[in-house]
Design an enzyme around this catalytic site. Structure first.
Site, short mmCIF file in Angstrom:
data_model
loop_
_atom_site.label_atom_id
_atom_site.label_comp_id
_atom_site.label_asym_id
_atom_site.label_seq_id
_atom_site.Cartn_x
_atom_site.Cartn_y
_atom_site.Cartn_z
N ILE A 72 -3.20 -12.91 40.59
CA ILE A 72 -2.25 -13.58 41.48
C ILE A 72 -2.86 -13.76 42.87
CG2 ILE A 72 0.00 -13.35 42.61
CD1 ILE A 72 0.89 -11.77 40.06
N SER A 132 -8.70 -4.61 48.39
CA SER A 132 -8.63 -4.44 46.95
C SER A 132 -9.30 -3.12 46.63
CB SER A 132 -9.37 -5.61 46.29
OG SER A 132 -8.71 -6.06 45.14
N GLY A 180 4.67 -8.56 44.79
CA GLY A 180 4.16 -7.51 43.90
C GLY A 180 5.33 -6.71 43.33
N ARG A 181 5.54 -5.52 43.87
CA ARG A 181 6.67 -4.69 43.49
C ARG A 181 7.27 -4.10 44.77
NH1 ARG A 181 6.79 -6.82 39.30
NH2 ARG A 181 6.58 -5.98 37.18
N GLU A 228 15.97 -2.51 43.16
CA GLU A 228 16.62 -3.73 42.64
C GLU A 228 17.71 -3.38 41.64
OE1 GLU A 228 13.48 -6.13 41.05
OE2 GLU A 228 12.37 -6.06 42.92
N HIS A 266 13.89 -11.43 42.67
CA HIS A 266 12.78 -11.14 41.75
C HIS A 266 12.58 -12.29 40.76
CE1 HIS A 266 10.33 -7.66 39.82
NE2 HIS A 266 9.77 -8.82 39.55
#
Lengths: 319, 319
Positions: A162, A181, A238-239, A268, A286
């Site tokens: 992504i 990263s 992402g999360r 969520e 989301h």
């Protein structure tokens, strides 16, 4: 007439993807649906799950060690998405259970969505739409200026499938890309920062594209937001738990960062209510990966994995 | 002590750009503001405008032949934007009055905004944000799927400064670009359609980037929308009257096109109320060019033109 016994597929959740393609799945598999049963999940699994070899879950249906113990025949755990943070991977490995995701089918759409969120925050598109819909344009003509995207230093947190697609898109807008990263990528020329604080210090915008692991939980904390600074923008596809959400809310309320575009949240579907009144935030449910086209691709990938599994062929998209 | 007489600048409107930089303009020019006078504009111009050589207007302050007759010394009309459809250009030409716009300073931001509107419509970002803010996510979890941007056939209407930048950006998302323009451009390889209906027939998405002229007024009419079809999307960052707005509203209400992203309207700031309740439209208050950075660039271009004009040097951005 021969009665063909369809292979069993246990579905947890259920994933929206499963609901969209339930009819198609049901022609190929015998579906077990604990979520439609009056039994508690544990009892359901003990009663109906003893011979189940394959399971389909998604980001919000945890696959725990305890659950795995109740499914003695299980050999395959599939998620109807990209992230696998809800699955107890070490326990699967220990038990010799294969784990499969939908591979790369959602990464283009997620990258598009990240760019959309970013432009929306900078250029106040949702806020402008609200301004018009509430009838404010003819009354209070003026509407504050936005911020230009071109020329901005964008820090990508997680340059995987992504993140690298977000980077390529933002290059076309004249952005200057850096990244953080686990390892420096030899395939790209973007500036690499081994430390996310240092990346934030050298960025106007952070786009969170990494997966959620114990290493990335609350990676975007108070120090990173301070380093990003008052004019900084954060986008998260992402999360949710990658950002320390309660710190983020404080920074926003106190004007210590300029804006955010969030498609994911720590708890969520619960979203901090402090965000609801702010015009410099864009908050969506989301849905970064949710397109008709990607869902169809994901359905095909899941079926291909199941067909490979039940005919003892190599899996298509093992994690 | 010498009293330096500042050159006169007549400001119509006023443009928002002028309000943002009024202090800076006022140190260099003697500003005439009919909009702050109790006099009717005609009377104001007859009383105070006889020696005015330069005028600043914007997209919504018409410069008519009648007004030009009231300003016998006028030699320069400047607009604080890109479009000049509000200025009677033939009459200016006849009277030897130069016309200046802000050149290319807004085209990057406008192209970014067009892409932002398009992603927003396809991926339902503003609609998702409304869903979350109204507290609907925990209650009605599901939210309908969006449409993928990658692979779509995008027809650019008007491949000028803005249109070509939109095209370049959308190529990075994997779109296939075609265009309609007054003439075929030898500098690009995109498919050219001399007829906008034919372009619509071969496109999933139309992005309107042309200027408003007598030739482009209601260019996007019933026939073009029919050719685009039920799944078609339209984005407009040009001028409102390029689309036949009442036809567009009919097509949307009847589900004959899939969605629109509109930053401009036929009778701004008035927006058809039928659009307010629709989730497949994004409607923003003519802000595609509005960034702090572009406003500063535009201010510098306008001042550079004025300084050139008052010292008899060539204008920087003549139309």
């Amino acid at each position: 007439m021969d009665i063909v016994k369809l292979p069993e597929l246990l579905v947890l959740g259920p994933p929206i993807l499963f609901k969209v393609y339930e009819r198609e799945f049901s022609t190929k598999f015998h579906i077990l649906k604990p979520y439609e049963s009056p039994l508690r999940t544990e009892i359901y699994l003990q009663t109906h799950g003893q011979s189940v070899r394959a399971l389909l879950c998604y980001g919000k249906s945890p696959v725990t060690a305890q659950m795995l113990r109740l499914l003695p025949s299980l050999q395959l755990v599939m998620t109807a998405g990209t992230g696998v943070n809800q699955i107890d991977l070490p326990e699967c490995r220990r038990l010799g259970i294969s784990v499969v995701n939908t591979g790369d089918v959602f990464s283009e759409d997620t990258a598009d969505y990240a760019v959309g969120l970013l432009i929306d925050v900078l250029r106040k598109i949702s806020a402008g739409d609200r301004h018009v819909r509430r009838g404010a344009w003819p009354v209070h003509g003026d509407f504050s200026l936005g911020v230009k995207l071109g020329g901005k230093q964008v820090g990508i947190v997680g340059l995987g499938n992504i993140g690298s697609k977000v980077a390529r898109r933002l290059e076309a807008f004249g952005c200057i890309i850096s990244y953080n990263s686990r390892t420096k990528k030899s395939s790209v020329l973007y500036n690499f920062y081994p430390n996310v604080c240092e990346l934030a210090l050298n960025s106007n915008i952070l786009v969170i594209c990494c997966s959620l692991t114990e290493q990335t939980r609350h990676l975007i904390n108070k120090d990173v937001m301070t380093a990003l600074g008052k004019d900084g923008i954060i986008v998260n596809v992402g999360r949710g738990p990658i950002i320390d959400e309660s710190e983020l809310v404080k920074f926003l309320v106190e004007g210590e960062i300029a804006g955010v575009g969030l498609d994911v949240f720590e708890n969520e579907p619960s979203v901090p209510r402090e965000l609801f009144g702010l015009d410099n935030v864009v908050i969506t449910p989301h849905r970064a990966a949710f397109t008709q086209e990607a869902f169809f691709e994901a359905f095909k990938v899941l079926v291909a994995n199941l067909e490979a599994f039940f005919s003892n062929k190599p899996l298509i998209t093992p994690v």
